[in-house]
Design a protein around this motif. Sequence first.
Motif, mmCIF file in Angstrom:
data_model
loop_
_atom_site.group_PDB
_atom_site.id
_atom_site.type_symbol
_atom_site.label_atom_id
_atom_site.label_comp_id
_atom_site.label_asym_id
_atom_site.label_seq_id
_atom_site.Cartn_x
_atom_site.Cartn_y
_atom_site.Cartn_z
ATOM 1 N N GLY A 124 64.490 -27.061 8.104
ATOM 2 C CA GLY A 124 63.468 -26.030 8.033
ATOM 3 C C GLY A 124 63.132 -25.348 9.341
ATOM 4 N N ILE A 125 64.034 -25.336 10.296
ATOM 5 C CA ILE A 125 63.745 -24.754 11.608
ATOM 6 C C ILE A 125 63.609 -23.231 11.486
ATOM 7 C CG2 ILE A 125 64.532 -24.499 13.980
ATOM 8 C CD1 ILE A 125 63.733 -27.338 13.198
ATOM 9 N N GLU A 126 62.611 -22.700 12.170
ATOM 10 C CA GLU A 126 62.306 -21.274 12.064
ATOM 11 C C GLU A 126 62.602 -20.497 13.339
ATOM 12 O OE1 GLU A 126 58.590 -18.446 10.605
ATOM 13 O OE2 GLU A 126 58.188 -20.503 11.249
ATOM 14 N N LYS A 127 62.445 -21.114 14.502
ATOM 15 C CA LYS A 127 62.559 -20.383 15.763
ATOM 16 C C LYS A 127 63.986 -20.437 16.307
ATOM 17 C CE LYS A 127 57.735 -21.241 16.964
ATOM 18 N NZ LYS A 127 56.785 -21.839 17.939
ATOM 19 N N ASN A 150 68.228 -26.188 4.999
ATOM 20 C CA ASN A 150 67.274 -25.156 4.570
ATOM 21 C C ASN A 150 66.602 -24.455 5.755
ATOM 22 O OD1 ASN A 150 67.752 -25.851 1.850
ATOM 23 N ND2 ASN A 150 66.215 -27.469 1.930
ATOM 24 N N PRO A 151 67.391 -23.913 6.674
ATOM 25 C CA PRO A 151 66.790 -23.251 7.840
ATOM 26 C C PRO A 151 66.052 -21.982 7.439
ATOM 27 C CG PRO A 151 69.131 -22.799 7.750
ATOM 28 C CD PRO A 151 68.866 -23.817 6.676
ATOM 29 N N ARG A 152 65.084 -21.624 8.257
ATOM 30 C CA ARG A 152 64.323 -20.388 8.025
ATOM 31 C C ARG A 152 64.689 -19.336 9.068
ATOM 32 N NH1 ARG A 152 58.287 -22.345 7.903
ATOM 33 N NH2 ARG A 152 59.076 -23.946 9.326
ATOM 34 N N MET A 153 65.859 -19.465 9.619
ATOM 35 C CA MET A 153 66.371 -18.507 10.584
ATOM 36 C C MET A 153 67.871 -18.352 10.369
ATOM 37 S SD MET A 153 68.012 -20.980 12.185
ATOM 38 C CE MET A 153 68.766 -19.997 13.460
ATOM 39 N N ASP A 154 68.446 -17.426 11.106
ATOM 40 C CA ASP A 154 69.848 -17.055 10.979
ATOM 41 C C ASP A 154 70.612 -17.596 12.185
ATOM 42 O OD1 ASP A 154 72.271 -15.688 11.004
ATOM 43 O OD2 ASP A 154 71.378 -13.699 11.125
ATOM 44 N N ALA A 218 60.746 -29.097 10.924
ATOM 45 C CA ALA A 218 60.224 -27.778 11.261
ATOM 46 C C ALA A 218 59.101 -27.862 12.282
ATOM 47 C CB ALA A 218 59.727 -27.092 9.993
ATOM 48 N N GLU A 219 58.989 -26.805 13.088
ATOM 49 C CA GLU A 219 58.014 -26.773 14.172
ATOM 50 C C GLU A 219 56.582 -26.953 13.658
ATOM 51 O OE1 GLU A 219 61.494 -24.085 15.259
ATOM 52 O OE2 GLU A 219 60.236 -24.388 13.497
ATOM 53 N N ASP A 220 56.277 -26.414 12.480
ATOM 54 C CA ASP A 220 54.901 -26.433 12.001
ATOM 55 C C ASP A 220 54.577 -27.612 11.098
ATOM 56 O OD1 ASP A 220 56.649 -25.485 10.097
ATOM 57 O OD2 ASP A 220 55.327 -23.897 9.360
#
Length: 266
Positions: A124-127, A150-154, A218-220
Amino acid sequence: MQEITSTNNAKIKNLIQLQKKSSLRKTFQEFVIEGRRELVAALTNQFQIKSIFFYPELFSEAEVHQLLNTYENKPEIIKISKNVYRKIAYRQSTEGIMAVAKMKSLNIDRLQLSDNPYVLVAEGIEKPGNVGAMLRSVDGAGAEALILVNPRMDLYNPNVIRASLGMVFSIPVAICNLEELEQFLKNKNIRLFAAGLQNANVYFNEDYTVPTAIAVGAEDKGLTPDIRKIARQQIYIPMKGQADSLNVSVSAAVLLYEIVRQRTHK
Protein backbone atom coordinates in the motif's frame (compact mmCIF):
# COMPACT_ATOMS: atom_id res chain seq x y z
CA MET A 1 18.50 13.27 -37.45
CA GLN A 2 15.37 15.07 -36.36
CA GLU A 3 15.71 18.37 -34.52
CA ILE A 4 12.91 19.84 -32.40
CA THR A 5 12.90 23.52 -31.51
CA SER A 6 9.24 24.01 -30.58
CA THR A 7 7.62 23.02 -27.30
CA ASN A 8 4.39 22.53 -29.27
CA ASN A 9 5.86 19.57 -31.13
CA ALA A 10 3.69 16.45 -30.72
CA LYS A 11 6.58 14.32 -29.44
CA ILE A 12 7.43 16.90 -26.79
CA LYS A 13 3.81 17.18 -25.72
CA ASN A 14 3.62 13.40 -25.46
CA LEU A 15 6.80 13.25 -23.35
CA ILE A 16 5.44 15.87 -20.96
CA GLN A 17 2.17 13.98 -20.60
CA LEU A 18 4.06 10.75 -19.89
CA GLN A 19 5.91 12.55 -17.12
CA LYS A 20 2.73 13.85 -15.55
CA LYS A 21 0.08 11.16 -16.02
CA SER A 22 0.23 7.67 -14.58
CA SER A 23 -2.83 6.68 -16.64
CA LEU A 24 -1.03 7.54 -19.86
CA ARG A 25 2.07 5.59 -18.82
CA LYS A 26 -0.15 2.60 -18.09
CA THR A 27 -2.05 2.87 -21.37
CA PHE A 28 1.04 3.06 -23.59
CA GLN A 29 3.35 1.06 -21.29
CA GLU A 30 5.95 3.80 -21.68
CA PHE A 31 7.74 6.16 -19.31
CA VAL A 32 10.37 8.91 -19.25
CA ILE A 33 13.99 8.59 -18.11
CA GLU A 34 16.00 11.71 -17.26
CA GLY A 35 19.76 11.83 -16.73
CA ARG A 36 22.87 9.95 -17.82
CA ARG A 37 23.15 7.65 -14.79
CA GLU A 38 19.52 6.62 -15.02
CA LEU A 39 19.67 6.01 -18.76
CA VAL A 40 22.86 3.97 -18.45
CA ALA A 41 21.16 1.82 -15.79
CA ALA A 42 18.16 1.25 -18.07
CA LEU A 43 20.35 0.35 -21.03
CA THR A 44 22.53 -1.96 -18.92
CA ASN A 45 19.46 -3.81 -17.70
CA GLN A 46 18.00 -4.28 -21.16
CA PHE A 47 15.10 -1.86 -21.05
CA GLN A 48 13.81 -1.05 -24.52
CA ILE A 49 14.55 2.59 -25.31
CA LYS A 50 12.12 4.03 -27.83
CA SER A 51 13.59 7.51 -28.31
CA ILE A 52 16.36 9.72 -26.94
CA PHE A 53 16.22 13.51 -26.67
CA PHE A 54 19.49 15.38 -26.20
CA TYR A 55 20.46 19.02 -25.78
CA PRO A 56 23.85 19.30 -27.54
CA GLU A 57 25.26 22.06 -25.33
CA LEU A 58 25.13 19.65 -22.38
CA PHE A 59 25.28 16.23 -24.07
CA SER A 60 26.89 15.87 -27.48
CA GLU A 61 25.73 13.71 -30.37
CA ALA A 62 28.99 11.77 -30.12
CA GLU A 63 28.22 10.98 -26.47
CA VAL A 64 24.78 9.72 -27.47
CA HIS A 65 26.24 7.32 -30.02
CA GLN A 66 28.91 6.20 -27.55
CA LEU A 67 26.19 5.50 -25.00
CA LEU A 68 24.34 3.34 -27.52
CA ASN A 69 27.45 1.65 -28.89
CA THR A 70 26.65 -1.81 -27.49
CA TYR A 71 22.87 -1.43 -27.53
CA GLU A 72 21.37 -3.58 -30.29
CA ASN A 73 17.98 -1.95 -30.75
CA LYS A 74 18.83 1.58 -31.80
CA PRO A 75 16.26 4.14 -30.65
CA GLU A 76 15.21 7.29 -32.49
CA ILE A 77 17.67 10.09 -31.64
CA ILE A 78 16.30 13.63 -31.49
CA LYS A 79 18.23 16.86 -30.99
CA ILE A 80 16.36 19.48 -28.96
CA SER A 81 16.82 23.21 -28.44
CA LYS A 82 17.48 24.98 -25.16
CA ASN A 83 13.90 26.13 -24.70
CA VAL A 84 12.59 22.61 -25.32
CA TYR A 85 15.06 21.14 -22.85
CA ARG A 86 14.04 23.71 -20.23
CA LYS A 87 10.41 22.75 -20.80
CA ILE A 88 10.83 19.00 -20.36
CA ALA A 89 13.70 18.68 -17.86
CA TYR A 90 12.85 18.40 -14.17
CA ARG A 91 16.45 19.09 -13.25
CA GLN A 92 18.21 21.66 -15.43
CA SER A 93 21.59 20.18 -14.46
CA THR A 94 20.95 16.59 -15.58
CA GLU A 95 23.44 16.39 -18.43
CA GLY A 96 20.98 17.30 -21.18
CA ILE A 97 19.65 13.85 -22.00
CA MET A 98 16.23 12.23 -21.65
CA ALA A 99 14.52 9.18 -23.12
CA VAL A 100 11.21 7.43 -23.56
CA ALA A 101 11.36 3.73 -22.66
CA LYS A 102 9.04 0.72 -22.66
CA MET A 103 7.95 -0.85 -19.38
CA LYS A 104 8.86 -4.41 -18.43
CA SER A 105 6.45 -6.99 -17.03
CA LEU A 106 6.03 -6.73 -13.25
CA ASN A 107 4.26 -10.07 -12.81
CA ILE A 108 5.41 -11.75 -9.59
CA ASP A 109 5.73 -15.13 -11.31
CA ARG A 110 8.60 -13.71 -13.37
CA LEU A 111 10.81 -13.22 -10.31
CA GLN A 112 13.87 -15.48 -10.34
CA LEU A 113 15.22 -16.05 -6.84
CA SER A 114 18.08 -18.05 -5.33
CA ASP A 115 17.60 -21.09 -3.08
CA ASN A 116 17.92 -18.95 0.05
CA PRO A 117 16.63 -15.50 -0.84
CA TYR A 118 15.60 -12.50 1.17
CA VAL A 119 13.20 -9.96 -0.29
CA LEU A 120 11.40 -6.81 0.77
CA VAL A 121 7.61 -6.63 0.59
CA ALA A 122 5.93 -3.21 0.73
CA GLU A 123 2.14 -2.97 1.00
CA GLY A 124 0.00 0.00 0.00
CA ILE A 125 2.88 2.44 -0.44
CA GLU A 126 1.78 5.83 -1.74
CA LYS A 127 4.85 8.09 -1.87
CA PRO A 128 7.16 7.57 -4.88
CA GLY A 129 10.16 8.87 -2.93
CA ASN A 130 9.78 6.11 -0.35
CA VAL A 131 9.75 3.46 -3.06
CA GLY A 132 12.88 4.97 -4.56
CA ALA A 133 14.61 4.95 -1.17
CA MET A 134 13.57 1.34 -0.55
CA LEU A 135 15.01 0.31 -3.90
CA ARG A 136 18.35 1.79 -2.87
CA SER A 137 18.19 -0.13 0.42
CA VAL A 138 17.31 -3.36 -1.38
CA ASP A 139 20.33 -2.81 -3.60
CA GLY A 140 22.66 -1.89 -0.74
CA ALA A 141 21.58 -4.81 1.44
CA GLY A 142 21.81 -7.33 -1.39
CA ALA A 143 18.16 -8.36 -1.24
CA GLU A 144 16.92 -10.09 -4.36
CA ALA A 145 13.67 -8.25 -5.07
CA LEU A 146 11.13 -5.64 -4.05
CA ILE A 147 7.53 -6.85 -4.09
CA LEU A 148 4.88 -4.12 -4.08
CA VAL A 149 1.49 -5.31 -2.83
CA ASN A 150 -1.46 -3.15 -3.90
CA PRO A 151 0.66 0.00 -4.28
CA ARG A 152 -0.99 3.39 -4.48
CA MET A 153 1.67 4.79 -6.76
CA ASP A 154 3.23 4.08 -10.14
CA LEU A 155 6.63 2.36 -10.25
CA TYR A 156 7.67 4.42 -13.26
CA ASN A 157 6.73 7.74 -11.71
CA PRO A 158 9.65 10.13 -12.40
CA ASN A 159 10.09 10.62 -8.63
CA VAL A 160 10.67 6.88 -8.14
CA ILE A 161 13.33 6.89 -10.84
CA ARG A 162 15.05 9.95 -9.37
CA ALA A 163 14.88 8.78 -5.75
CA SER A 164 16.15 5.30 -6.62
CA LEU A 165 19.20 6.69 -8.45
CA GLY A 166 18.35 4.32 -11.28
CA MET A 167 18.02 1.23 -9.05
CA VAL A 168 14.45 0.87 -10.33
CA PHE A 169 16.08 -0.56 -13.47
CA SER A 170 18.49 -2.98 -11.80
CA ILE A 171 16.42 -4.38 -8.90
CA PRO A 172 13.82 -7.03 -9.78
CA VAL A 173 10.41 -5.58 -8.89
CA ALA A 174 7.01 -7.26 -8.86
CA ILE A 175 3.54 -5.83 -8.30
CA CYS A 176 0.81 -8.11 -7.02
CA ASN A 177 -2.22 -8.48 -4.76
CA LEU A 178 -2.23 -10.26 -1.43
CA GLU A 179 -3.43 -13.58 -2.80
CA GLU A 180 -0.65 -13.64 -5.38
CA LEU A 181 1.91 -12.79 -2.71
CA GLU A 182 0.71 -15.55 -0.42
CA GLN A 183 0.88 -18.14 -3.18
CA PHE A 184 4.33 -16.97 -4.29
CA LEU A 185 5.77 -17.16 -0.78
CA LYS A 186 4.25 -20.60 -0.29
CA ASN A 187 5.67 -21.89 -3.57
CA LYS A 188 9.13 -20.57 -2.71
CA ASN A 189 8.96 -21.70 0.94
CA ILE A 190 9.71 -18.14 2.10
CA ARG A 191 8.86 -17.06 5.65
CA LEU A 192 7.17 -13.67 5.95
CA PHE A 193 7.86 -11.30 8.85
CA ALA A 194 5.53 -8.32 9.21
CA ALA A 195 6.52 -5.00 10.75
CA GLY A 196 3.98 -4.17 13.46
CA LEU A 197 3.35 -3.89 17.18
CA GLN A 198 0.65 -6.43 18.07
CA ASN A 199 2.08 -9.66 19.49
CA ALA A 200 5.41 -8.60 18.03
CA ASN A 201 8.97 -9.58 18.84
CA VAL A 202 11.98 -7.27 18.65
CA TYR A 203 13.24 -7.58 15.09
CA PHE A 204 16.77 -8.71 15.96
CA ASN A 205 15.53 -11.72 17.94
CA GLU A 206 14.24 -13.54 14.85
CA ASP A 207 16.17 -15.86 12.53
CA TYR A 208 16.53 -14.57 8.97
CA THR A 209 19.17 -17.01 7.76
CA VAL A 210 16.53 -19.06 5.92
CA PRO A 211 14.39 -17.85 2.95
CA THR A 212 12.88 -14.63 4.28
CA ALA A 213 10.54 -11.81 3.31
CA ILE A 214 10.20 -8.64 5.36
CA ALA A 215 6.93 -6.71 4.98
CA VAL A 216 6.50 -3.00 5.68
CA GLY A 217 3.26 -1.08 5.30
CA ALA A 218 1.73 2.13 4.06
CA GLU A 219 2.99 5.43 5.44
CA ASP A 220 -0.37 6.32 7.02
CA LYS A 221 -1.81 2.98 8.14
CA GLY A 222 0.96 0.40 8.23
CA LEU A 223 0.26 -3.16 7.16
CA THR A 224 -3.30 -4.42 6.73
CA PRO A 225 -4.67 -7.18 9.00
CA ASP A 226 -4.84 -9.49 5.97
CA ILE A 227 -1.10 -9.46 5.31
CA ARG A 228 -0.38 -9.79 9.03
CA LYS A 229 -2.41 -13.00 9.05
CA ILE A 230 -0.10 -14.72 6.59
CA ALA A 231 3.07 -13.61 8.39
CA ARG A 232 5.05 -16.07 10.47
CA GLN A 233 5.71 -13.39 13.09
CA GLN A 234 5.25 -9.68 13.63
CA ILE A 235 8.40 -7.74 14.46
CA TYR A 236 9.08 -4.24 15.71
CA ILE A 237 11.95 -1.76 15.92
CA PRO A 238 12.38 -0.33 19.45
CA MET A 239 11.85 3.43 19.62
CA LYS A 240 13.78 5.35 22.30
CA GLY A 241 12.52 8.87 21.62
CA GLN A 242 9.11 10.51 21.47
CA ALA A 243 8.24 9.44 17.92
CA ASP A 244 6.34 6.17 17.69
CA SER A 245 7.63 5.09 14.27
CA LEU A 246 10.25 5.58 11.59
CA ASN A 247 9.74 6.52 7.97
CA VAL A 248 8.77 3.36 6.10
CA SER A 249 11.89 3.41 3.92
CA VAL A 250 14.11 3.81 6.99
CA SER A 251 12.35 0.91 8.73
CA ALA A 252 12.86 -1.24 5.66
CA ALA A 253 16.58 -0.43 5.65
CA VAL A 254 16.98 -1.28 9.35
CA LEU A 255 15.25 -4.65 8.90
CA LEU A 256 17.12 -5.54 5.72
CA TYR A 257 20.50 -4.83 7.27
CA GLU A 258 19.66 -7.10 10.20
CA ILE A 259 19.35 -9.87 7.63
CA VAL A 260 22.74 -8.87 6.24
CA ARG A 261 24.24 -8.91 9.76
CA GLN A 262 22.87 -12.36 10.57
CA ARG A 263 23.92 -13.90 7.27
CA THR A 264 27.36 -12.30 7.41
CA HIS A 265 28.01 -13.80 10.85
CA LYS A 266 26.25 -17.11 10.26
